[in-house]
Write an enzyme that holds these catalytic residues in place. Structure first.
Site, PDB file in Angstrom:
ATOM      1  N   ASP A 174      -2.612  42.467 -31.584  1.00  0.00           N
ATOM      2  CA  ASP A 174      -3.647  42.624 -30.557  1.00  0.00           C
ATOM      3  C   ASP A 174      -4.259  41.304 -30.112  1.00  0.00           C
ATOM      4  O   ASP A 174      -4.486  40.395 -30.906  1.00  0.00           O
ATOM      5  CB  ASP A 174      -4.768  43.538 -31.028  1.00  0.00           C
ATOM      6  CG  ASP A 174      -5.792  43.744 -29.924  1.00  0.00           C
ATOM      7  OD1 ASP A 174      -5.411  44.296 -28.888  1.00  0.00           O
ATOM      8  OD2 ASP A 174      -6.946  43.302 -30.081  1.00  0.00           O
ATOM      9  N   HIS A 233      -1.398  46.441 -27.988  1.00  0.00           N
ATOM     10  CA  HIS A 233      -2.157  45.888 -26.857  1.00  0.00           C
ATOM     11  C   HIS A 233      -1.158  45.877 -25.695  1.00  0.00           C
ATOM     12  O   HIS A 233      -0.255  45.051 -25.664  1.00  0.00           O
ATOM     13  CB  HIS A 233      -2.632  44.481 -27.219  1.00  0.00           C
ATOM     14  CG  HIS A 233      -3.211  43.695 -26.074  1.00  0.00           C
ATOM     15  ND1 HIS A 233      -4.527  43.312 -26.020  1.00  0.00           N
ATOM     16  CD2 HIS A 233      -2.638  43.210 -24.940  1.00  0.00           C
ATOM     17  CE1 HIS A 233      -4.742  42.623 -24.904  1.00  0.00           C
ATOM     18  NE2 HIS A 233      -3.612  42.542 -24.228  1.00  0.00           N
ATOM     19  N   ASP A 273     -13.484  47.387 -29.696  1.00  0.00           N
ATOM     20  CA  ASP A 273     -12.858  46.101 -29.348  1.00  0.00           C
ATOM     21  C   ASP A 273     -13.917  44.988 -29.397  1.00  0.00           C
ATOM     22  O   ASP A 273     -13.939  44.085 -28.554  1.00  0.00           O
ATOM     23  CB  ASP A 273     -12.166  46.155 -27.979  1.00  0.00           C
ATOM     24  CG  ASP A 273     -11.188  44.992 -27.775  1.00  0.00           C
ATOM     25  OD1 ASP A 273     -11.017  44.168 -28.707  1.00  0.00           O
ATOM     26  OD2 ASP A 273     -10.603  44.899 -26.684  1.00  0.00           O
ATOM     27  N   HIS A 294     -17.759  35.991 -29.090  1.00  0.00           N
ATOM     28  CA  HIS A 294     -17.488  34.602 -28.702  1.00  0.00           C
ATOM     29  C   HIS A 294     -18.791  33.825 -28.778  1.00  0.00           C
ATOM     30  O   HIS A 294     -19.876  34.388 -28.604  1.00  0.00           O
ATOM     31  CB  HIS A 294     -16.932  34.528 -27.282  1.00  0.00           C
ATOM     32  CG  HIS A 294     -15.554  35.083 -27.149  1.00  0.00           C
ATOM     33  ND1 HIS A 294     -14.455  34.505 -27.749  1.00  0.00           N
ATOM     34  CD2 HIS A 294     -15.090  36.187 -26.506  1.00  0.00           C
ATOM     35  CE1 HIS A 294     -13.377  35.214 -27.463  1.00  0.00           C
ATOM     36  NE2 HIS A 294     -13.733  36.244 -26.726  1.00  0.00           N
ATOM     37  N   HIS A 297     -12.856  42.720 -34.039  1.00  0.00           N
ATOM     38  CA  HIS A 297     -12.447  41.334 -34.311  1.00  0.00           C
ATOM     39  C   HIS A 297     -13.554  40.668 -35.129  1.00  0.00           C
ATOM     40  O   HIS A 297     -14.643  40.430 -34.609  1.00  0.00           O
ATOM     41  CB  HIS A 297     -12.204  40.580 -33.002  1.00  0.00           C
ATOM     42  CG  HIS A 297     -11.078  41.151 -32.185  1.00  0.00           C
ATOM     43  ND1 HIS A 297      -9.760  40.812 -32.402  1.00  0.00           N
ATOM     44  CD2 HIS A 297     -11.070  42.069 -31.188  1.00  0.00           C
ATOM     45  CE1 HIS A 297      -8.989  41.481 -31.538  1.00  0.00           C
ATOM     46  NE2 HIS A 297      -9.758  42.256 -30.796  1.00  0.00           N
ATOM     47  N   LEU A 298     -13.266  40.404 -36.407  1.00  0.00           N
ATOM     48  CA  LEU A 298     -14.293  39.806 -37.275  1.00  0.00           C
ATOM     49  C   LEU A 298     -14.226  38.280 -37.283  1.00  0.00           C
ATOM     50  O   LEU A 298     -15.128  37.617 -37.791  1.00  0.00           O
ATOM     51  CB  LEU A 298     -14.168  40.348 -38.705  1.00  0.00           C
ATOM     52  CG  LEU A 298     -14.574  41.818 -38.892  1.00  0.00           C
ATOM     53  CD1 LEU A 298     -14.298  42.275 -40.328  1.00  0.00           C
ATOM     54  CD2 LEU A 298     -16.037  42.036 -38.539  1.00  0.00           C
ATOM     55  N   ARG A 299     -13.136  37.708 -36.758  1.00  0.00           N
ATOM     56  CA  ARG A 299     -12.980  36.256 -36.533  1.00  0.00           C
ATOM     57  C   ARG A 299     -12.828  35.416 -37.791  1.00  0.00           C
ATOM     58  O   ARG A 299     -12.605  34.211 -37.686  1.00  0.00           O
ATOM     59  CB  ARG A 299     -14.157  35.694 -35.716  1.00  0.00           C
ATOM     60  CG  ARG A 299     -14.408  36.369 -34.382  1.00  0.00           C
ATOM     61  CD  ARG A 299     -13.237  36.266 -33.451  1.00  0.00           C
ATOM     62  NE  ARG A 299     -13.580  36.682 -32.086  1.00  0.00           N
ATOM     63  CZ  ARG A 299     -12.681  37.105 -31.211  1.00  0.00           C
ATOM     64  NH1 ARG A 299     -11.406  37.173 -31.538  1.00  0.00           N
ATOM     65  NH2 ARG A 299     -13.049  37.457 -29.989  1.00  0.00           N
ATOM     66  N   HIS A 302      -7.256  50.425 -26.651  1.00  0.00           N
ATOM     67  CA  HIS A 302      -8.058  50.311 -25.408  1.00  0.00           C
ATOM     68  C   HIS A 302      -7.366  50.723 -24.110  1.00  0.00           C
ATOM     69  O   HIS A 302      -7.190  49.911 -23.214  1.00  0.00           O
ATOM     70  CB  HIS A 302      -8.633  48.899 -25.282  1.00  0.00           C
ATOM     71  CG  HIS A 302      -7.693  47.749 -25.601  1.00  0.00           C
ATOM     72  ND1 HIS A 302      -6.447  47.624 -25.055  1.00  0.00           N
ATOM     73  CD2 HIS A 302      -7.851  46.678 -26.423  1.00  0.00           C
ATOM     74  CE1 HIS A 302      -5.872  46.522 -25.511  1.00  0.00           C
ATOM     75  NE2 HIS A 302      -6.704  45.940 -26.362  1.00  0.00           N
TER      76      HIS A 302
HETATM   77 ZN   LIG Z   1      -6.339  44.052 -27.146  1.00  0.00          ZN
END
Ligand SMILES: [Zn+2]
Length: 438
Positions: free
Chosen positions: A151, A178, A304, A308, A61-63, A231
């Site tokens: 996801d 997911h 994953d 945050h 997750h690169l946001r 995952h």
């Molecule tokens: Zn997920």
């Protein structure tokens, strides 16, 4: 520019290669491998180091766009190369989500401008990740998406999942699932079991994941599509994948480093860096996952990586967002838990981190064969170090801060350019090669 890597032990599981040999890189491509190569240009003395194909993360997750206070494409890819990754697949749950061509193009352009490694975008399954109508999947594919996924959220509507699988099969890309039944999860914050009862926290049962894997395996069989289970974390989920593969269904799966290393028992500390989704599971599930790594049911290890902001995690366990970072610790955790404890050998671990992810999503890389792009990771298996809270990532929500680990990424080369060097005095500006002898 030429680069010669000398005196290292080269492990390339893509062709069962393991020997002391030099590698020559010219114009970003591996052009030669042999004993006592000579060349003009930069020389890296890799004595005592192991040289492997660059790692590829199927789940990052690169946001960016939208949550640059957590991570950006620039910082996320710097974290990636610090962890030995030369490519990451960027999940679609940005703001706005990657559910249309313009977002995919923005991600690719920003990665080319400021990325330290390759970035392969994952497109959304549904418009706005709402699970109601399909995104423009063919458009996303044309723009450069290598798979589709909502996801962060499951695709609750089975008919929508069926259609997504049908489109993805036509376009020859995987649907990355997911797997979670939101009704069974019912607002849970950790695994439902002994410790959720002891701690008085609402639980997410294993069945929440397992029922959805069962559904999607059946849909993958029906549509002859490629289902990739993200995952996996429970015994029942890996058993369902194992059974489906035996039956010839095209199902692949990944496991995260934190599910390999940790159990729900650790949540007693109430650290919000132990809160993720799927949650940490009890030992019997962790053991089942590790058995599935050993017997080949699990195709790849992913991170994953879910950054945050400190303030978002610095709240009560119940209120904290799900997710932990992982790019910078995954190799060392897996080397410690899987290779040093003799569950798998080193070439198999390298395969799970590089060749197998490339194969699973049909990506370039994952090999050191002559003619391949020079995406290369250098490892020092003897180096012991303590994980501190200083990361290349913008975030520091890692459950492994304070852990002492053995086996460390020391340099990462992307397309022939040294993008990470542990012994370099300052962080490298993205895209700029550093001339340096070791
Ligand atoms: Zn997920």
């Amino acid at each position: 520019m030429n680069l010669l890597i000398q005196n290292g032990r080269v492990i390339d599981p893509s062709r069962n290669f393991d020997a002391k040999i030099d590698l020559l890189i010219e114009d970003g491509v591996i052009t030669d491998a042999g004993k006592k190569l000579r060349a003009t240009g930069e020389i890296i003395d890799a004595s005592g180091l192991v040289i492997v194909p660059g790692f590829i993360d199927l789940h990052t997750h690169l946001r960016e766009p939208g949550q640059e206070h957590k991570e950006t494409i620039a910082t996320g890819t710097r974290a990636a190369v610090a962890g030995g990754y030369t490519a990451v697949c960027a999940m679609a749950n940005t703001i706005p989500p990657n559910d249309e061509r313009a977002v995919t193009e923005m991600i690719i352009a920003e990665a080319a401008r400021n990325g330290a490694c390759r970035v392969y975008p994952i497109g959304a399954v549904s418009r706005g990740l709402k699970g109601e109508e399909l995104a423009e999947i063919a458009d996303l594919r044309t723009a450069g998406c290598v798979g589709i996924s909502d996801d962060g959220k499951p695709v609750g509507n089975a008919q929508l999942m069926r259609r997504a699988l049908e489109y993805a099969a036509m376009l020859r890309i995987p649907v990355i699932a997911h797997e979670e039944d939101p009704n069974l999860s019912d607002g849970g914050v950790m695994h439902e079991g002994l410790y959720s009862t002891l701690l008085g926290m609402s639980g997410i049962p294993a069945a929440s994941e397992e029922t959805m894997v069962a559904r999607d395996v059946i849909l993958a069989q029906m549509t002859r599509a490629h289902l990739h289970v993200a995952h996996v974390s429970t015994a029942g989920a890996v058993e369902a994948v194992r059974g489906a593969r035996r039956a010839g269904v095209h199902v692949t799966c990944e496991v995260t480093a934190h599910h390999i290393a940790l159990t729900d028992e650790t949540v007693q500390s109430f650290s919000t860096n132990l809160k993720m989704n799927p949650p940490l599971r009890p030992e019997e599930h962790r053991k089942a996952v590790i058995e599935a790594i050993a017997d080949g049911t699990i195709d790849a290890i992913a991170t994953d990586h879910a950054p945050h902001h400190f303030d978002e995690k610095n709240v009560e366990f119940d209120l904290a967002p799900f997710g932990v970072i992982g790019l910078e610790t995954a190799f060392s955790i897996c080397y410690d838990r899987l290779v040093r404890r003799r569950i798998i050998d080193l070439p198999r671990l390298i395969e799970l981190l590089s060749c197998a992810p490339a194969r699973t999503f049909n990506l370039p890389g994952g090999t050191l064969r002559a003619g391949s792009p020079a995406d290369i990771t250098l490892l020092n298996l003897d180096e012991r170090f303590q994980v501190t809270n200083t990361f290349q990532s913008k975030a520091s929500n890692s459950p492994f801060i304070g852990a002492t680990l053995q086996g460390r990424v020391v340099a990462t080369i992307v397309g022939g350019v040294v993008q990470f060097d542990l012994r370099a005095p300052a962080p490298l500006p993205a895209g700029k090669p550093r001339k340096r002898k070791r």
